[in-house]
Every structure is written in structure tokens, then in C-alpha cells.
Design a protein around this motif. Sequence first.
Motif, PDB file in Angstrom:
ATOM      1  N   TYR A 178     -34.000  52.290  54.476  1.00  0.00           N
ATOM      2  CA  TYR A 178     -32.883  52.418  53.555  1.00  0.00           C
ATOM      3  C   TYR A 178     -31.603  52.407  54.365  1.00  0.00           C
ATOM      4  CZ  TYR A 178     -36.429  53.408  50.131  1.00  0.00           C
ATOM      5  OH  TYR A 178     -37.513  53.295  49.321  1.00  0.00           O
ATOM      6  N   PHE A 179     -30.616  51.682  53.843  1.00  0.00           N
ATOM      7  CA  PHE A 179     -29.445  51.355  54.634  1.00  0.00           C
ATOM      8  C   PHE A 179     -28.200  52.093  54.177  1.00  0.00           C
ATOM      9  CE2 PHE A 179     -30.770  47.818  57.317  1.00  0.00           C
ATOM     10  CZ  PHE A 179     -32.020  47.577  56.807  1.00  0.00           C
ATOM     11  N   GLY A 180     -27.329  52.347  55.153  1.00  0.00           N
ATOM     12  CA  GLY A 180     -26.011  52.858  54.864  1.00  0.00           C
ATOM     13  C   GLY A 180     -25.096  51.757  54.377  1.00  0.00           C
ATOM     14  N   PRO A 181     -23.836  52.103  54.069  1.00  0.00           N
ATOM     15  CA  PRO A 181     -22.901  51.137  53.487  1.00  0.00           C
ATOM     16  C   PRO A 181     -22.310  50.148  54.481  1.00  0.00           C
ATOM     17  CG  PRO A 181     -21.837  53.251  53.745  1.00  0.00           C
ATOM     18  CD  PRO A 181     -23.262  53.461  54.106  1.00  0.00           C
ATOM     19  N   GLY A 182     -22.468  50.410  55.773  1.00  0.00           N
ATOM     20  CA  GLY A 182     -21.980  49.473  56.779  1.00  0.00           C
ATOM     21  C   GLY A 182     -20.606  49.813  57.325  1.00  0.00           C
ATOM     22  N   THR A 183     -20.360  49.329  58.548  1.00  0.00           N
ATOM     23  CA  THR A 183     -19.050  49.420  59.199  1.00  0.00           C
ATOM     24  C   THR A 183     -18.650  48.017  59.626  1.00  0.00           C
ATOM     25  OG1 THR A 183     -19.383  51.657  60.054  1.00  0.00           O
ATOM     26  CG2 THR A 183     -17.789  50.259  61.201  1.00  0.00           C
ATOM     27  N   ARG A 184     -17.487  47.593  59.165  1.00  0.00           N
ATOM     28  CA  ARG A 184     -16.987  46.281  59.580  1.00  0.00           C
ATOM     29  C   ARG A 184     -16.097  46.474  60.795  1.00  0.00           C
ATOM     30  NH1 ARG A 184     -16.867  41.350  57.306  1.00  0.00           N
ATOM     31  NH2 ARG A 184     -17.739  42.200  55.376  1.00  0.00           N
ATOM     32  N   LEU A 185     -16.519  45.915  61.919  1.00  0.00           N
ATOM     33  CA  LEU A 185     -15.794  46.055  63.179  1.00  0.00           C
ATOM     34  C   LEU A 185     -15.210  44.714  63.595  1.00  0.00           C
ATOM     35  CD1 LEU A 185     -15.057  47.781  65.706  1.00  0.00           C
ATOM     36  CD2 LEU A 185     -17.181  46.939  66.722  1.00  0.00           C
ATOM     37  N   THR A 186     -13.912  44.734  63.892  1.00  0.00           N
ATOM     38  CA  THR A 186     -13.242  43.533  64.390  1.00  0.00           C
ATOM     39  C   THR A 186     -12.687  43.840  65.770  1.00  0.00           C
ATOM     40  OG1 THR A 186     -12.635  42.866  62.144  1.00  0.00           O
ATOM     41  CG2 THR A 186     -11.422  41.842  63.967  1.00  0.00           C
ATOM     42  N   VAL A 187     -13.047  43.000  66.728  1.00  0.00           N
ATOM     43  CA  VAL A 187     -12.566  43.160  68.099  1.00  0.00           C
ATOM     44  C   VAL A 187     -11.600  42.013  68.381  1.00  0.00           C
ATOM     45  CG1 VAL A 187     -13.168  43.410  70.523  1.00  0.00           C
ATOM     46  CG2 VAL A 187     -14.758  44.201  68.757  1.00  0.00           C
ATOM     47  N   THR A 188     -10.344  42.359  68.655  1.00  0.00           N
ATOM     48  CA  THR A 188      -9.312  41.319  68.839  1.00  0.00           C
ATOM     49  C   THR A 188      -8.998  41.099  70.315  1.00  0.00           C
ATOM     50  OG1 THR A 188      -7.558  42.949  68.650  1.00  0.00           O
ATOM     51  CG2 THR A 188      -8.292  41.895  66.618  1.00  0.00           C
TER      52      THR A 188
END
Lengths: 112, 118
Positions: free
Chosen positions: A102-112
Amino acid sequence: DAGITQSPRHKVTETGTPVTLRCHQTENHRYMYWYRQDPGHGLRLIHYSYGVKDTDKGEVSDGYSVSRSKTEDFLLTLESATSSQTSVYFCAIRAGGENEQYFGPGTRLTVT
Amino acid sequence: AQSVAQPEDQVNVAEGNPLTVKCTYSVSGNPYLFWYVQYPNRGLQFLLKYITGDNLVKGSYGFEAEFNKSQTSFHLKKPSALVSDSALYFCAVRDGDWGSSNTGKLIFGQGTTLQVKP
């Protein structure tokens, strides 16, 4: 959501900086997992944990480390973020005898 | 090594028509098979699983899946599609013959986008 939260939900960071993502569960599950999701690749396992202080590598572990000092928290650290680590990161717990996750809602990571 | 293939990047179907999302797998032992759905900007939701027993497995939201050992397939089906079924679908597998050291690791396919048009 199986009592799983992830923080932060969104993060923008610069190349070379360390980043820590947190997964928190409230139901005392033994097994926890970190995945990354990228278009065309589905979900790929980064690291997993089978108990406090017990962790092991998945298929895409380079550049990542994890820690689990308490049952409820599983931390994912990008030691020195790179643009190739821009992704959506999901935490999961294993529940039930047949090992569905069962999964969590997620983290969107952006590396610039 | 275990692997999962979802041969279609996208499946388009009209509302009310039956839908099929394909999945084939490779494991060394008996397979444990799973389907998950992901709606936009959400985590994955568990739909159904095959462990053993009947080859036709029923799950959430009217979905079912058919396990075919000879064809190493586990296709997801629904008799009548809804617009709200439009989402990204993932098939996953693990080797069911692991012993007490089973880590429960899943291997996921690359995903199939289902588009249901009114």
C-alpha cells in the motif's frame, strides 16, 4: 491510504545539495519500501526495510541511502542530488499475508 | 530474473465497452500477481491479486483479472468501462516460492494508460 504520509509533498532543490524525504506509517508494519516513478519505467525499488535498523538495496540504490530508527519512520536521503534524481518518490508498506503493498501519496522532487 | 511486461502504453475504449489491459510475467517459481491503479497526482491503489486458486480473480471497482499459467499472462478486464476508469494501470509480480526470508519485493511493469471516452 493505509495510514501512510510522506513529507514534503513537493520539493525543488539544487544539484549537489542533500535531500531527505520522510515516510511515516501509523500501523506498525514491519516492511517499508521506497520507489521512484519515472515515465516509461514504472516503479523501481530504491531501498527497503524489514525492521528497525534493517535495510537493504533495491535495483536503483546508487546515490541514495535510507535509515529506519523507529518502526513508523523510513527516511530516504539523496546524499548529493543530481538532475537524474528528479522524479516522483513513493513510499509503501507491506500488509497482509500475500504481500500486497500500500502506497503513500508521493513526493515530487525536482533537482535544478 | 523476475520481469513484467505491459505491451501497450495506452489503451483506448469507449464507455460501456469491455476493456482489457495486458500483462505478461516471468518468474522462476510460482507467481504472486497484482494490479494497481494510479489516478492523476495520486499514489497507487491496490486493485486485486492472484496468489493461488481460481484463475479468474475479482477486485475493486468491478475489475477482474485472468491468470493464464501457460501463457504467463495476467490480463486486467472489466465488462463495461466507465469514463472514471481512465487512469494509469500497473501490473506487478513477485516470486511466491520464497521462504521465510521473503522480502516481498515487487517488480512492476512500465504502466498502461487507459483512456475511456464518453
